[in-house]
Design a protein around this motif. Sequence first.
Motif, mmCIF file in Angstrom:
data_model
loop_
_atom_site.group_PDB
_atom_site.id
_atom_site.type_symbol
_atom_site.label_atom_id
_atom_site.label_comp_id
_atom_site.label_asym_id
_atom_site.label_seq_id
_atom_site.Cartn_x
_atom_site.Cartn_y
_atom_site.Cartn_z
ATOM 1 N N GLU A 163 0.879 -10.405 -0.626
ATOM 2 C CA GLU A 163 -0.222 -11.017 -1.132
ATOM 3 C C GLU A 163 -1.539 -11.288 -0.175
ATOM 4 O O GLU A 163 -2.723 -10.937 -0.406
ATOM 5 C CB GLU A 163 -0.052 -11.915 -2.276
ATOM 6 C CG GLU A 163 0.513 -11.379 -3.494
ATOM 7 C CD GLU A 163 -0.604 -10.419 -4.114
ATOM 8 O OE1 GLU A 163 -1.766 -10.693 -4.063
ATOM 9 O OE2 GLU A 163 -0.291 -9.361 -4.637
ATOM 10 N N GLU B 104 -5.151 -9.482 0.324
ATOM 11 C CA GLU B 104 -6.125 -10.267 0.303
ATOM 12 C C GLU B 104 -7.166 -10.038 1.581
ATOM 13 O O GLU B 104 -7.994 -9.959 1.638
ATOM 14 C CB GLU B 104 -6.080 -11.533 0.117
ATOM 15 C CG GLU B 104 -5.591 -11.941 -1.484
ATOM 16 C CD GLU B 104 -5.303 -13.548 -1.428
ATOM 17 O OE1 GLU B 104 -5.883 -14.303 -1.037
ATOM 18 O OE2 GLU B 104 -4.468 -13.959 -2.567
ATOM 19 N N SER C 62 -10.746 -8.227 2.036
ATOM 20 C CA SER C 62 -11.809 -9.318 2.558
ATOM 21 C C SER C 62 -12.622 -8.640 3.874
ATOM 22 O O SER C 62 -13.572 -9.016 4.183
ATOM 23 C CB SER C 62 -11.403 -10.438 3.344
ATOM 24 O OG SER C 62 -10.796 -10.254 4.441
#
Length: 119
Positions: free
Chosen positions: A4, A8, A12
């Motif tokens: 996870e 992310e 980003s």
Amino acid sequence: MNIEDYREYCLSLGEDIEEKLPFQKFKNGEGVLVFYVMGHMFSFFDCNDFTVISLKCQPERIEGLKAQHECIGNPYNESPKHWIGVNPMTAPDEVLKELTRNSYEIVKAKYTKKPRKKV
């Protein structure tokens, strides 16, 4: 880095990133998550076996990176001339982030249209 946190981080890197599961119809490919920039892959891994993340890399860097980091080896199902495989469970987070950003930048630069010179 866990799956996870890595997801992310990839998202980003820019607003131009897409994530897809494009290999759903292939045996052993249904869990492969791919991150794209400009419609081209820069990172992918199997969600069911998060032990190798495949990333684009400059060919001249690959052997040195492999010698320097035990967590770097061959990619999954890509040319080892232009791709590396990184074990996210043993790679230092900063190394994994740098190599992922590098992969993103290689692909983005290759497919970004350059302005034409006026003649």
